[in-house]
Design an enzyme around this catalytic site. Structure first.
Site, PDB file in Angstrom:
ATOM      1  N   LYS A 125      53.741  34.234  37.865  1.00 17.68           N
ATOM      2  CA  LYS A 125      52.516  34.456  38.649  1.00 17.68           C
ATOM      3  C   LYS A 125      51.672  33.182  38.655  1.00 17.68           C
ATOM      4  O   LYS A 125      51.582  32.484  37.634  1.00 17.68           O
ATOM      5  CB  LYS A 125      51.737  35.620  38.023  1.00 17.68           C
ATOM      6  CG  LYS A 125      50.509  36.065  38.816  1.00 17.68           C
ATOM      7  CD  LYS A 125      49.824  37.255  38.111  1.00 17.68           C
ATOM      8  CE  LYS A 125      48.569  37.703  38.858  1.00 17.68           C
ATOM      9  NZ  LYS A 125      47.873  38.806  38.145  1.00 17.68           N
ATOM     10  N   SER A 154      46.777  42.512  41.050  1.00 16.82           N
ATOM     11  CA  SER A 154      46.794  41.151  41.549  1.00 16.82           C
ATOM     12  C   SER A 154      48.144  40.451  41.408  1.00 16.82           C
ATOM     13  O   SER A 154      48.349  39.407  42.037  1.00 16.82           O
ATOM     14  CB  SER A 154      45.731  40.341  40.809  1.00 16.82           C
ATOM     15  OG  SER A 154      46.043  40.241  39.438  1.00 16.82           O
ATOM     16  N   SER A 192      46.827  45.142  37.084  1.00 13.70           N
ATOM     17  CA  SER A 192      47.409  44.122  37.969  1.00 13.70           C
ATOM     18  C   SER A 192      48.911  43.912  37.834  1.00 13.70           C
ATOM     19  O   SER A 192      49.527  43.308  38.711  1.00 13.70           O
ATOM     20  CB  SER A 192      46.688  42.785  37.763  1.00 13.70           C
ATOM     21  OG  SER A 192      45.447  42.789  38.436  1.00 13.70           O
TER      22      SER A 192
END
Lengths: 454, 454
Positions: free
Chosen positions: A88, A163, A187
């Site tokens: 990420k 996210s 997330s």
């Protein structure tokens, strides 16, 4: 694992890390071939999914070459050796640009790897690229970032959730078998649930946060997103720097608390049905309804919001004062609100967090696990901010967070497992365990889930 | 200890706890006699000084009777056995009304003693009454409380300083030899300095705060006010529940850092002269100027203010919302300001506090002690809020706190010692040591101070 395949699917769909590791050691495949397969899948799918924001084939292939050489020399770094992994983009990598999803960091190259990335490299995994994060990880929809919106592999008109948007899309589509995510209110679990991946948020503090861009230090977690529970477990072991305890015989039948539908907010009837059917199949008679969480839900959400807002503004105060225009509008609006939290409210939220910790410790004397839908709806279309559930219009961001954020506040390990589809979009089931019982959660669910007739 | 006597003086003036303890054991005096002497001094002086806000002769004499009986039976509870002690009215006592100096708690009787009071009772001391505290200890002048202003034993027109106003006045006047105080920004040392008592703020955390009404949990301290250093040490041992380590030979000559005049704010020239002369006599050649604190002073004050405000409002939020009119106007104004501190500012103040801790640990590698005037002025008249220092008009409250509050922020032990007078009002010298070096500070200063020709 799922009978149905996502619309947009890549090489690693249905290929478990365990099977890949065996193939690498048999010599039937090389890390360079696996990495090239990931790169090919990216090339083919990423224009649609926008899961990856940085890819660098020479960097990835050089790592893979090295991994193949080591294996050929008999140096086996473990089950992730040679396996492509995505990271990420709010996690620092020294070799890939790391933007945190924000115009504030366009083109930024960190000096060093995050500690969790160092561990992944030492375990021999190949980092094939960085995945889209909602700007500064401050949003659960995955559609607001420097690089735009990630898109759902089952229906590219739909959001991934966030996210950890790109990591979930990359794994669920089969571009990679494993990815790193972060989770401050859901997330990891939200996009895993909405995209149909396995997403695991470990116990608070079990994976180091050094080199991970902070959102809210008392709620932030790093964890794995994987295409199977075993993959999640293997990556968690690497991230946490310790090996999970071997499975121990259960002292008595499991006691699983089913969180009453609606406790944390409205749930779509079809999602609830799909979830409940899977929960029945997984746990059978062990399932008992837990009624007393509804009364805590509002307090827990308020407490989490106070902590998150104050801590997020602490991180971004100078950027808000000096270059607010660089934030995406919705993120900037959240930060403007965040500035308003008072010191005394933050102090009270810290005290309340301690009380919720204690309350959960008591609750888990009665249950081994709690279960709920991961997300009470299926993936809305990108940019949607309101969605109809039953007779109500509800706020998309509040809805997708509603069943996950309590376990950030209380730091409990929680996993999202794909348990089918509603109208062609994935539904996730969330299982929560007592603090520190990560190993048992992964083991028991690994066993039960393998028998689930999906 | 001081050549000059305060205008208003009672029985215990110049009588050390050690001498009193010997007399009690010789049988030349009884605890009932000492307690009656304290009660007589209260009756005579308190109408002028307003040091005590609750006195109950039967309660005090009953304790004294018990102490005499125990001693007669050979049960000796230690050096405080039978000695009259006063307790600041922000510390809970089960038998005396405890108002915290506020109309919010007029007539309030706590259910149990504070832990520090329990310890004082177990050591055999006689609690003769409760002493005036600035309302909720939230003010350094000692002239705003439910019970009005305490008055300085050297000149009753002048303030005592605060917030442990009554405890300092009671000890400095000789009403009692010992008293308990609390100190969040200087509240033990300021009135001790302005009234001419020995006031010791121990290392943060060394005396438990259970049952002490909180002002600011990360800055609050409990400690002794005494008429000599030995008395302060004996009461500190009881409060902290441990015996000070015996004096060890110093490995090398003392290194004492003299905090440059003006570093933390303007200092009256005569106070500075009196302070410097005493410091020279105490430390001689060991004294070296520390120049680099001036650059930290403003940051330390801001940090302390942020912590104190947020934490104070947390304590009083409901009272401010529901019954703000019951606060004294100046205290209410401070609380209104306190509400405005933002969560992110509080988080930064917490981080800054950690950095100042680390900075002080480094500084104390170069010095054994730091010294400064305790308060840069002598006691202003009651209710004064501006005072002239040199060519400047300065704020009284900021001035009296200016040299003490940094040691609350950093949690370091600090003692105020009377070192003479300026125009008939006491001047205090403050000595600060490294964290946890309370024992050494008390021992070394006990030795040096006994040779000071005052």
């Amino acid at each position: 694992m799922n009978q149905m395949k996502p619309t947009h699917s890549g090489y690693f769909l249905g290929k478990s890390v365990v099977a890949l590791a065996a193939s690498l050691r048999e010599g039937s495949v090389t890390s360079v071939e696996l990495t090239q397969a990931a790169l090919d899948s990216i090339e083919r799918l990423n224009p649609t999914l926008n899961a990856f924001v940085q890819v660098d084939a020479p960097i990835a292939l050089a790592q893979a070459c090295k991994a193949d050489e080591l294996l050929a020399q008999g140096q086996d770094l473990g089950p992730l050796h040679g396996i492509p992994v995505a990271v990420k983009d709010n996690i620092d990598t020294f070799d890939y640009i790391t933007t945190y999803g924000s115009a504030h960091f366009e083109g930024f190259k960190p000096e060093r790897d995050a500690l969790c990335v160092q561990r992944v490299r030492l375990a021999g995994a190949i980092i094939v690229g960085k995945t889209l994060t909602h700007e500064f990880a401050y949003g659960p929809t995955g559609d607001r970032s420097l690089q735009g919106a990630a898109r759902n592999p089952w229906d590219a008109r739909c959001m991934t959730g966030g996210s950890s948007a790109g990591s979930a899309a990359a794994v669920a589509s089969g571009i990679v078998p494993l990815a790193l995510g972060t989770d401050t209110g859901g997330s990891i679990r939200i996009p895993s649930g909405l995209c149909g991946a396995v997403g695991f948020k470990p116990s608070y503090g079990s994976v180091p946060l050094d080199g991970v861009f902070p959102l809210s230090s008392s709620l932030d977690h790093v964890g794995p997103i994987a295409n199977c529970i075993e993959g999640a477990r293997l990556l968690f072991e690497v991230l946490s720097g310790r090996v999970c305890a071997p499975a121990a015989p259960e002292p008595r039948p499991l006691r699983v608390g089913w969180i009453t539908s609606g406790s944390f907010g409205p749930v779509d009837a079809q999602v609830e049905q799909q979830f409940y059917q899977a929960a029945q199949q997984l746990f059978g008679n062990a399932l008992q309804e837990v009624e007393d969480l509804a009364s805590q839900a509002a307090g827990m959400k308020d407490t989490l919001l106070m902590l998150q807002r104050a801590e997020a503004y602490d991180v971004h105060a100078e950027r808000m004062q000096q270059a607010a225009q660089l934030f995406e509008a919705e993120v900037r609006e959240r930060l403007e609100l965040s500035q308003e939290v008072r010191g005394w409210q933050y102090i009270r939220a810290q005290a309340a967090q301690q009380q919720y910790h204690a309350h959960m410790a008591q609750l888990f004397e009665r249950y081994d696990f709690l279960v709920s839908p991961t997300v009470p709806i299926t993936a809305p279309v990108v940019d949607a901010r309101e969605v109809r559930v039953g007779e109500q219009n509800i706020d998309v961001r509040a809805a997708v967070l509603s069943y996950t954020s309590a376990w950030n506040l209380t730091g409990l390990p929680a996993i999202s497992l794909p348990v089918g589809q509603v109208k062609g979009l994935p539904v996730g089931l969330q299982v929560i365990a007592a603090a520190g019982r990560d190993d048992r959660l992964l083991q028991v669910m690994g066993d039960l889930y393998s028998h689930l007739p999906l």
